[in-house]
Write a protein that holds these residues in place. Structure first.
Motif, PDB file in Angstrom:
ATOM      1  N   ARG A  32       0.825  -1.210   0.000  1.00  0.00           N
ATOM      2  CA  ARG A  32       0.000   0.000   0.000  1.00  0.00           C
ATOM      3  C   ARG A  32       0.857   1.257   0.000  1.00  0.00           C
ATOM      4  NH1 ARG A  32      -2.175   3.404   3.828  1.00  0.00           N
ATOM      5  NH2 ARG A  32      -4.261   4.228   3.353  1.00  0.00           N
ATOM      6  N   GLU A  33       1.899   1.263   0.822  1.00  0.00           N
ATOM      7  CA  GLU A  33       2.758   2.440   0.915  1.00  0.00           C
ATOM      8  C   GLU A  33       3.528   2.666  -0.375  1.00  0.00           C
ATOM      9  OE1 GLU A  33       5.836   4.414   4.189  1.00  0.00           O
ATOM     10  OE2 GLU A  33       5.270   2.304   4.317  1.00  0.00           O
ATOM     11  N   LYS A  34       3.987   1.591  -1.014  1.00  0.00           N
ATOM     12  CA  LYS A  34       4.678   1.714  -2.294  1.00  0.00           C
ATOM     13  C   LYS A  34       3.764   2.321  -3.346  1.00  0.00           C
ATOM     14  CE  LYS A  34       7.886  -2.176  -1.659  1.00  0.00           C
ATOM     15  NZ  LYS A  34       8.249  -3.544  -2.128  1.00  0.00           N
ATOM     16  N   TRP A  35       2.521   1.837  -3.385  1.00  0.00           N
ATOM     17  CA  TRP A  35       1.558   2.405  -4.335  1.00  0.00           C
ATOM     18  C   TRP A  35       1.381   3.905  -4.091  1.00  0.00           C
ATOM     19  CZ3 TRP A  35      -0.220   1.456  -8.830  1.00  0.00           C
ATOM     20  CH2 TRP A  35      -0.395   0.160  -9.293  1.00  0.00           C
ATOM     21  N   GLY A  36       1.272   4.280  -2.830  1.00  0.00           N
ATOM     22  CA  GLY A  36       1.064   5.691  -2.516  1.00  0.00           C
ATOM     23  C   GLY A  36       2.204   6.568  -2.999  1.00  0.00           C
ATOM     24  N   TYR A  37       3.442   6.174  -2.690  1.00  0.00           N
ATOM     25  CA  TYR A  37       4.578   6.990  -3.117  1.00  0.00           C
ATOM     26  C   TYR A  37       4.684   7.034  -4.638  1.00  0.00           C
ATOM     27  CZ  TYR A  37       6.065   6.664   1.757  1.00  0.00           C
ATOM     28  OH  TYR A  37       6.122   6.751   3.124  1.00  0.00           O
ATOM     29  N   GLY A  38       4.507   5.880  -5.275  1.00  0.00           N
ATOM     30  CA  GLY A  38       4.634   5.839  -6.726  1.00  0.00           C
ATOM     31  C   GLY A  38       3.594   6.702  -7.430  1.00  0.00           C
ATOM     32  N   VAL A  39       2.336   6.551  -7.020  1.00  0.00           N
ATOM     33  CA  VAL A  39       1.249   7.265  -7.687  1.00  0.00           C
ATOM     34  C   VAL A  39       1.319   8.762  -7.431  1.00  0.00           C
ATOM     35  CG1 VAL A  39      -1.257   7.608  -7.680  1.00  0.00           C
ATOM     36  CG2 VAL A  39      -0.309   5.301  -7.783  1.00  0.00           C
ATOM     37  N   TRP A  40       1.574   9.174  -6.181  1.00  0.00           N
ATOM     38  CA  TRP A  40       1.523  10.599  -5.873  1.00  0.00           C
ATOM     39  C   TRP A  40       2.792  11.343  -6.283  1.00  0.00           C
ATOM     40  CZ3 TRP A  40      -2.852  12.749  -5.554  1.00  0.00           C
ATOM     41  CH2 TRP A  40      -3.951  12.046  -5.079  1.00  0.00           C
ATOM     42  N   PHE A  41       3.936  10.666  -6.302  1.00  0.00           N
ATOM     43  CA  PHE A  41       5.121  11.319  -6.863  1.00  0.00           C
ATOM     44  C   PHE A  41       4.973  11.477  -8.371  1.00  0.00           C
ATOM     45  CE2 PHE A  41       7.539  10.102  -2.933  1.00  0.00           C
ATOM     46  CZ  PHE A  41       7.904  11.396  -2.598  1.00  0.00           C
ATOM     47  N   ARG A 214       0.854  11.019   5.605  1.00  0.00           N
ATOM     48  CA  ARG A 214       0.981  10.478   6.959  1.00  0.00           C
ATOM     49  C   ARG A 214       2.016   9.357   7.010  1.00  0.00           C
ATOM     50  NH1 ARG A 214      -4.744  11.265   7.482  1.00  0.00           N
ATOM     51  NH2 ARG A 214      -5.087   9.176   6.652  1.00  0.00           N
ATOM     52  N   SER A 215       2.035   8.511   5.977  1.00  0.00           N
ATOM     53  CA  SER A 215       3.029   7.432   5.944  1.00  0.00           C
ATOM     54  C   SER A 215       4.440   8.002   5.881  1.00  0.00           C
ATOM     55  CB  SER A 215       2.774   6.528   4.726  1.00  0.00           C
ATOM     56  OG  SER A 215       1.515   5.903   4.807  1.00  0.00           O
ATOM     57  N   LEU A 216       4.618   9.038   5.063  1.00  0.00           N
ATOM     58  CA  LEU A 216       5.925   9.656   4.951  1.00  0.00           C
ATOM     59  C   LEU A 216       6.300  10.388   6.234  1.00  0.00           C
ATOM     60  CD1 LEU A 216       8.295  10.123   3.067  1.00  0.00           C
ATOM     61  CD2 LEU A 216       7.128  12.129   2.140  1.00  0.00           C
ATOM     62  N   GLU A 217       5.287  10.948   6.920  1.00  0.00           N
ATOM     63  CA  GLU A 217       5.540  11.659   8.177  1.00  0.00           C
ATOM     64  C   GLU A 217       6.056  10.700   9.249  1.00  0.00           C
ATOM     65  OE1 GLU A 217       3.064  13.934  11.716  1.00  0.00           O
ATOM     66  OE2 GLU A 217       2.046  13.224   9.910  1.00  0.00           O
ATOM     67  N   ARG A 218       5.528   9.468   9.264  1.00  0.00           N
ATOM     68  CA  ARG A 218       5.999   8.491  10.241  1.00  0.00           C
ATOM     69  C   ARG A 218       7.470   8.157  10.040  1.00  0.00           C
ATOM     70  NH1 ARG A 218       0.726   6.255   9.454  1.00  0.00           N
ATOM     71  NH2 ARG A 218       1.516   4.864   7.828  1.00  0.00           N
ATOM     72  N   ARG A 219       7.939   8.305   8.815  1.00  0.00           N
ATOM     73  CA  ARG A 219       9.343   8.026   8.518  1.00  0.00           C
ATOM     74  C   ARG A 219      10.202   9.277   8.665  1.00  0.00           C
ATOM     75  NH1 ARG A 219      10.076   3.145   6.068  1.00  0.00           N
ATOM     76  NH2 ARG A 219       8.183   2.008   5.493  1.00  0.00           N
ATOM     77  N   LEU A 220       9.618  10.436   8.396  1.00  0.00           N
ATOM     78  CA  LEU A 220      10.367  11.694   8.435  1.00  0.00           C
ATOM     79  C   LEU A 220       9.449  12.758   9.013  1.00  0.00           C
ATOM     80  CD1 LEU A 220      13.265  12.332   7.522  1.00  0.00           C
ATOM     81  CD2 LEU A 220      12.309  13.308   5.434  1.00  0.00           C
ATOM     82  N   ARG A 221       9.623  13.102  10.285  1.00  0.00           N
ATOM     83  CA  ARG A 221       8.673  13.946  10.996  1.00  0.00           C
ATOM     84  C   ARG A 221       8.518  15.340  10.393  1.00  0.00           C
ATOM     85  NH1 ARG A 221       5.102  11.760  14.082  1.00  0.00           N
ATOM     86  NH2 ARG A 221       4.992  13.681  15.289  1.00  0.00           N
ATOM     87  N   VAL A 222       9.563  15.852   9.771  1.00  0.00           N
ATOM     88  CA  VAL A 222       9.503  17.216   9.248  1.00  0.00           C
ATOM     89  C   VAL A 222       8.480  17.335   8.125  1.00  0.00           C
ATOM     90  CG1 VAL A 222      11.294  16.911   7.481  1.00  0.00           C
ATOM     91  CG2 VAL A 222      10.979  19.155   8.559  1.00  0.00           C
TER      92      VAL A 222
END
Length: 291
Positions: A32-41, A214-222
């Motif tokens: 799910r997270e891979k799909w999110g990064y791929g599609v939205w980038f 939100r998924s990216l925020e969990r990995r990088l708070r900024v």
């Protein structure tokens, strides 16, 4: 110790620290997270490439920027400024106020067990992959990603090309409305509409933009700070378009009214009169190449 050895040791240490940091923050992606990064980038590229093309090479671009397109619509229909502000605020509010942990997530259709309820059962569920609101209480059908995106690209490319040809390069805003409107339609509107029905709901297999953030925020708070700042800037820019380019215009208008105030007004001080005279002389100064 030789200087070259010191440099090599320092470089190896920095590279090692970076690798450990990267492994701690950017490993263990699920489907799910891979799909999110791929599609939205990819969506970001789909928007930013035409945006930069129209902004920096406007003579060759057959369409305006997305903000220019929105501004033109607001000029013709001022009520759309309220719609733009409302959509941005509601999207941000729903994303932060009703995260999946409060709404409950339906189990995937291929696994009809294991679903769970959130804290508030009166709130709608979310689809398992996309994380979109749905009124369905049973597992939803998942649309094939390749089929959805092939259809989306075909429609966007075909209709945008038709708009460019039919306008003969005269109405660039028509092309802009078509390109950006269809992009938002297939990336945001249609997936949300497909997921909402109580019966025959369907899940497009990529998460929403806010879920991906939100998924990216969990990995990088900024990322949370950047996202919040970006939404505020976007809101002001679209509602008060073409802000911030209007700031110098507002400053000049304020100076005009200050030097030539409407009655009744207090007389200008000697310092203010001198500043106004210098400004008038600067504005009336002939061009350097004038004969």
């Amino acid at each position: 110790m030789q200087p070259l050895s010191v440099i090599r040791a320092a470089t190896a240490s920095v590279v090692g620290e970076f690798r450990r940091w990267w492994k701690n923050h950017f490993s263990g992606f699920d489907r799910r997270e891979k799909w999110g990064y791929g599609v939205w980038f990819f969506f970001a590229g789909l928007v930013l490439v035409p945006e930069f093309w129209a902004a920096f090479w406007s003579d060759s671009a057959p369409f305006p920027t997305i903000s220019g397109t929105t501004g033109a619509l607001e000029y013709d229909h001022p009520v759309l400024a309220l719609v733009v502000a409302g959509v941005i605020v509601l999207c941000a509010y729903s994303a932060f106020r009703y995260p999946p942990v409060r709404t409950g997530v339906l189990p995937p259709k291929r696994n009809a067990t294991g679903g769970w309820l959130g804290e508030d059962t009166l709130l709608p569920y979310r689809t398992p992959v996309g994380g979109r609101f749905t009124r369905s209480t049973t597992p939803v059908h998942e649309i094939r990603a390749w089929l959805y995106f092939v259809c989306a690209f075909a429609v966007i490319t075909g209709v945008t090309t038709w708009a460019a040809i039919s306008s003969d390069g005269v109405d660039e805003f028509r092309v802009g409305r078509t390109l950006y409107g269809l992009t938002v339609l297939f990336w945001i509107v249609i997936p949300s509409l497909l997921a909402w029905p109580k019966r025959f709901a369907a899940d497009v297999p990529f998460p929403t933009l806010f879920s991906t953030v939100r998924s990216l925020e969990r990995r990088l708070r900024v990322v949370a700070l950047v996202a919040a700042a970006g939404l505020v800037i976007l809101l002001i820019h679209l509602v008060l378009y073409p802000w911030p380019s209007t700031i110098p215009d507002i400053s000049r208008l304020h100076a005009d009214y200050k030097c030539r105030p409407l009655p009744p007004a207090k007389p200008l001080t000697a310092k203010e009169l001198a500043a106004c005279q210098r400004r008038d002389e600067a504005e009336n100064r002939p061009a350097p190449d004038a004969p």
